[in-house]
Design a protein around this motif. Structure first.
Motif, PDB file in Angstrom:
ATOM      1  N   LYS A   1     -95.565 -13.616 -22.911  1.00  0.00           N
ATOM      2  CA  LYS A   1     -95.390 -13.715 -24.437  1.00  0.00           C
ATOM      3  C   LYS A   1     -94.338 -14.774 -24.331  1.00  0.00           C
ATOM      4  CE  LYS A   1     -95.969  -8.955 -26.319  1.00  0.00           C
ATOM      5  NZ  LYS A   1     -95.391  -7.801 -26.905  1.00  0.00           N
ATOM      6  N   CYS A   2     -93.561 -14.935 -23.339  1.00  0.00           N
ATOM      7  CA  CYS A   2     -92.478 -15.733 -23.612  1.00  0.00           C
ATOM      8  C   CYS A   2     -92.939 -17.168 -23.866  1.00  0.00           C
ATOM      9  CB  CYS A   2     -91.592 -15.823 -22.182  1.00  0.00           C
ATOM     10  SG  CYS A   2     -92.320 -16.746 -20.826  1.00  0.00           S
ATOM     11  N   GLN A   3     -92.010 -17.925 -24.782  1.00  0.00           N
ATOM     12  CA  GLN A   3     -92.339 -19.327 -25.242  1.00  0.00           C
ATOM     13  C   GLN A   3     -91.166 -20.063 -24.927  1.00  0.00           C
ATOM     14  OE1 GLN A   3     -95.460 -20.264 -26.298  1.00  0.00           O
ATOM     15  NE2 GLN A   3     -96.191 -18.042 -26.294  1.00  0.00           N
ATOM     16  N   ASN A   4     -90.413 -19.808 -23.936  1.00  0.00           N
ATOM     17  CA  ASN A   4     -89.291 -20.582 -23.507  1.00  0.00           C
ATOM     18  C   ASN A   4     -88.978 -20.859 -22.068  1.00  0.00           C
ATOM     19  OD1 ASN A   4     -86.098 -19.961 -22.684  1.00  0.00           O
ATOM     20  ND2 ASN A   4     -86.091 -21.087 -24.486  1.00  0.00           N
ATOM     21  N   SER A   5     -88.564 -21.936 -21.621  1.00  0.00           N
ATOM     22  CA  SER A   5     -88.637 -22.058 -20.150  1.00  0.00           C
ATOM     23  C   SER A   5     -87.442 -21.167 -19.521  1.00  0.00           C
ATOM     24  CB  SER A   5     -88.322 -23.688 -20.030  1.00  0.00           C
ATOM     25  OG  SER A   5     -86.914 -24.150 -20.403  1.00  0.00           O
ATOM     26  N   ASP A   6     -86.381 -21.100 -20.115  1.00  0.00           N
ATOM     27  CA  ASP A   6     -85.349 -20.282 -19.773  1.00  0.00           C
ATOM     28  C   ASP A   6     -85.696 -19.094 -19.387  1.00  0.00           C
ATOM     29  OD1 ASP A   6     -83.541 -22.386 -19.759  1.00  0.00           O
ATOM     30  OD2 ASP A   6     -82.625 -21.875 -21.727  1.00  0.00           O
ATOM     31  N   ILE A   7     -86.486 -18.205 -20.381  1.00  0.00           N
ATOM     32  CA  ILE A   7     -87.002 -16.983 -20.084  1.00  0.00           C
ATOM     33  C   ILE A   7     -88.069 -16.893 -19.072  1.00  0.00           C
ATOM     34  CG2 ILE A   7     -88.318 -15.216 -21.054  1.00  0.00           C
ATOM     35  CD1 ILE A   7     -86.780 -15.790 -23.874  1.00  0.00           C
ATOM     36  N   ALA A   8     -88.873 -18.028 -18.939  1.00  0.00           N
ATOM     37  CA  ALA A   8     -89.982 -18.073 -18.056  1.00  0.00           C
ATOM     38  C   ALA A   8     -89.518 -17.975 -16.643  1.00  0.00           C
ATOM     39  CB  ALA A   8     -90.680 -19.385 -18.338  1.00  0.00           C
ATOM     40  N   HIS A   9     -88.281 -18.770 -16.343  1.00  0.00           N
ATOM     41  CA  HIS A   9     -87.563 -18.935 -15.173  1.00  0.00           C
ATOM     42  C   HIS A   9     -87.335 -17.401 -14.745  1.00  0.00           C
ATOM     43  CE1 HIS A   9     -87.056 -23.445 -15.682  1.00  0.00           C
ATOM     44  NE2 HIS A   9     -87.909 -23.165 -15.084  1.00  0.00           N
ATOM     45  N   VAL A  10     -86.418 -16.623 -15.633  1.00  0.00           N
ATOM     46  CA  VAL A  10     -85.897 -15.527 -15.375  1.00  0.00           C
ATOM     47  C   VAL A  10     -87.121 -14.648 -14.813  1.00  0.00           C
ATOM     48  CG1 VAL A  10     -84.621 -13.447 -16.376  1.00  0.00           C
ATOM     49  CG2 VAL A  10     -83.787 -15.959 -16.705  1.00  0.00           C
ATOM     50  N   VAL A  11     -88.260 -14.602 -15.576  1.00  0.00           N
ATOM     51  CA  VAL A  11     -89.135 -13.584 -15.405  1.00  0.00           C
ATOM     52  C   VAL A  11     -89.904 -13.714 -14.190  1.00  0.00           C
ATOM     53  CG1 VAL A  11     -91.713 -13.212 -16.032  1.00  0.00           C
ATOM     54  CG2 VAL A  11     -90.106 -13.370 -17.741  1.00  0.00           C
ATOM     55  N   VAL A  12     -89.979 -15.232 -13.454  1.00  0.00           N
ATOM     56  CA  VAL A  12     -90.102 -15.556 -12.192  1.00  0.00           C
ATOM     57  C   VAL A  12     -89.169 -14.782 -11.340  1.00  0.00           C
ATOM     58  CG1 VAL A  12     -90.357 -17.177 -10.514  1.00  0.00           C
ATOM     59  CG2 VAL A  12     -91.284 -17.637 -12.656  1.00  0.00           C
ATOM     60  N   ASP A  13     -88.024 -14.794 -11.419  1.00  0.00           N
ATOM     61  CA  ASP A  13     -87.108 -14.074 -10.746  1.00  0.00           C
ATOM     62  C   ASP A  13     -87.301 -12.517 -10.780  1.00  0.00           C
ATOM     63  OD1 ASP A  13     -85.921 -16.480 -10.134  1.00  0.00           O
ATOM     64  OD2 ASP A  13     -84.498 -16.503 -11.423  1.00  0.00           O
ATOM     65  N   LEU A  14     -87.523 -12.266 -11.854  1.00  0.00           N
ATOM     66  CA  LEU A  14     -87.775 -10.753 -12.050  1.00  0.00           C
ATOM     67  C   LEU A  14     -88.836 -10.223 -11.164  1.00  0.00           C
ATOM     68  CD1 LEU A  14     -87.527  -9.870 -15.860  1.00  0.00           C
ATOM     69  CD2 LEU A  14     -86.068  -9.348 -14.034  1.00  0.00           C
ATOM     70  N   LYS A  15     -89.824 -11.002 -11.306  1.00  0.00           N
ATOM     71  CA  LYS A  15     -91.310 -10.630 -10.417  1.00  0.00           C
ATOM     72  C   LYS A  15     -90.920 -10.647  -9.012  1.00  0.00           C
ATOM     73  CE  LYS A  15     -95.268 -12.010 -12.218  1.00  0.00           C
ATOM     74  NZ  LYS A  15     -96.294 -13.075 -12.974  1.00  0.00           N
ATOM     75  N   SER A  16     -90.194 -11.568  -8.760  1.00  0.00           N
ATOM     76  CA  SER A  16     -90.090 -11.906  -7.218  1.00  0.00           C
ATOM     77  C   SER A  16     -89.015 -10.695  -6.531  1.00  0.00           C
ATOM     78  CB  SER A  16     -88.899 -13.006  -7.028  1.00  0.00           C
ATOM     79  OG  SER A  16     -88.595 -13.358  -5.623  1.00  0.00           O
ATOM     80  N   GLU A  17     -88.237 -10.211  -7.710  1.00  0.00           N
ATOM     81  CA  GLU A  17     -87.220  -9.083  -7.050  1.00  0.00           C
ATOM     82  C   GLU A  17     -88.052  -7.842  -6.970  1.00  0.00           C
ATOM     83  OE1 GLU A  17     -83.970  -9.003  -5.769  1.00  0.00           O
ATOM     84  OE2 GLU A  17     -84.230 -11.198  -6.076  1.00  0.00           O
ATOM     85  N   ILE A  18     -89.012  -7.685  -7.976  1.00  0.00           N
ATOM     86  CA  ILE A  18     -89.947  -6.473  -7.976  1.00  0.00           C
ATOM     87  C   ILE A  18     -90.866  -6.328  -6.802  1.00  0.00           C
ATOM     88  CG2 ILE A  18     -91.793  -5.369  -9.474  1.00  0.00           C
ATOM     89  CD1 ILE A  18     -90.575  -6.471 -11.983  1.00  0.00           C
ATOM     90  N   GLU A  19     -91.401  -7.616  -6.564  1.00  0.00           N
ATOM     91  CA  GLU A  19     -92.324  -7.698  -5.360  1.00  0.00           C
ATOM     92  C   GLU A  19     -91.375  -7.074  -4.013  1.00  0.00           C
ATOM     93  OE1 GLU A  19     -95.358  -7.927  -2.689  1.00  0.00           O
ATOM     94  OE2 GLU A  19     -95.308  -7.719  -4.724  1.00  0.00           O
ATOM     95  N   LYS A  20     -90.298  -7.633  -3.833  1.00  0.00           N
ATOM     96  CA  LYS A  20     -89.264  -7.387  -2.725  1.00  0.00           C
ATOM     97  C   LYS A  20     -88.988  -5.695  -2.758  1.00  0.00           C
ATOM     98  CE  LYS A  20     -87.159 -11.734  -2.385  1.00  0.00           C
ATOM     99  NZ  LYS A  20     -85.809 -12.494  -2.707  1.00  0.00           N
ATOM    100  N   ILE A  21     -88.841  -4.953  -3.884  1.00  0.00           N
ATOM    101  CA  ILE A  21     -88.657  -3.658  -4.152  1.00  0.00           C
ATOM    102  C   ILE A  21     -89.900  -2.775  -3.679  1.00  0.00           C
ATOM    103  CG2 ILE A  21     -88.274  -1.651  -5.549  1.00  0.00           C
ATOM    104  CD1 ILE A  21     -86.294  -3.536  -7.181  1.00  0.00           C
TER     105      ILE A  21
END
Length: 252
Positions: free
Chosen positions: A224-244
């Motif tokens: 849903k995100c249409q913003n590069s800042d949010i997109a970068h945060v989502v990438v970080d979120l998914k990275s942390e979720i995968e590590k968990i």
């Protein structure tokens, strides 16, 4: 003689270990079994002796027959062991197995405490990312509408802008990129994660299912995100979720 211990040990381990693969090696030293009775098969020994005499005569070879040499032939001497007291053996085996399990569980608890701290630390980072998305998402609507209005004014070349059209466009766009439901669910999942990690019962499999929900919400936000800042945060979120998710595989 001790095959009956297999199922007993398997069932006993399952009372202490609920997840993962465990290998157990057991050595049983039973010198008392040496008190078993040695049985002489006299009939078999006589047949061997007779056959050897005939062989000696036929081949004209020296006999050299002794009781010791006969005893080494198959089935001349056998050992009859005393019946094993299965209940007594099981009590001993269970005792030493419990000692091993106590040490294993203590080691797992120490490792588990470190895993819990690591997972909670990553959960905190995810929560900070969720907070950023919640704060930044509404701003993207304003920024988008500002661009739309500027473009409309440019195209209309000074003519009046249809404010109702702008409001409609804003509502449609806001609904399209709205992630409030996803962030609320993510917060709820994070709360459940923290609660599960404080329980004194096995939670690994439940955490497996929960982390799937984490991924689902993060993927929806990303789509849903249409913003590069949010997109970068989502990438970080998914990275942390995968590590968990990887750490959870080691949690009972």
């Amino acid at each position: 003689a001790y095959g009956y211990l297999d199922e007993k040990l398997k069932s006993h381990l399952q009372t202490r270990l609920s997840r993962g693969k465990a290998d157990l090696a057991l050595w049983i030293d039973t010198p008392q079994l040496a008190t078993g009775r040695v049985v002489v098969n006299s009939a078999m020994a006589q047949q061997y002796a007779q056959a050897l005499r005939e062989l000696s005569a036929q081949l004209n070879l020296p006999l050299g027959l002794t009781a010791e040499s006969l005893s080494k032939l198959p089935d001349v001497l056998t050992v009859e062991q005393e019946p094993v007291d299965e209940d007594a053996v099981w009590e001993i085996v269970r005792g030493v197995t419990d000692e091993a399990l106590d040490r294993l569980v203590a080691m797992r608890e120490r490792e588990g405490a470190k895993l819990r701290d690591d997972v909670l630390s990553r959960a905190k980072d995810i929560l900070e990312g969720v907070a950023f998305v919640e704060e930044r998402s509404p701003q993207t609507v304003k920024e988008h509408m500002a661009k739309v209005e500027a473009r409309m004014r440019e195209l209309l070349d000074g003519a009046a802008v249809d404010e109702q059209r702008l409001l409609t466009e804003a509502a449609v766009y806001a609904d399209k990129i709205a992630v409030a439901e996803e962030t609320v669910r993510l917060r709820s999942h994070l709360s459940q994660l923290q609660e599960m990690l404080e329980l004194d019962v096995p939670v690994g499999r439940k955490l497996d299912f929960l982390i799937q929900e984490f991924n689902r919400e993060a993927n929806t936000i990303g789509s849903k995100c249409q913003n590069s800042d949010i997109a970068h945060v989502v990438v970080d979120l998914k990275s942390e979720i995968e590590k968990i998710r990887e750490q959870i595989q080691n949690i009972e």
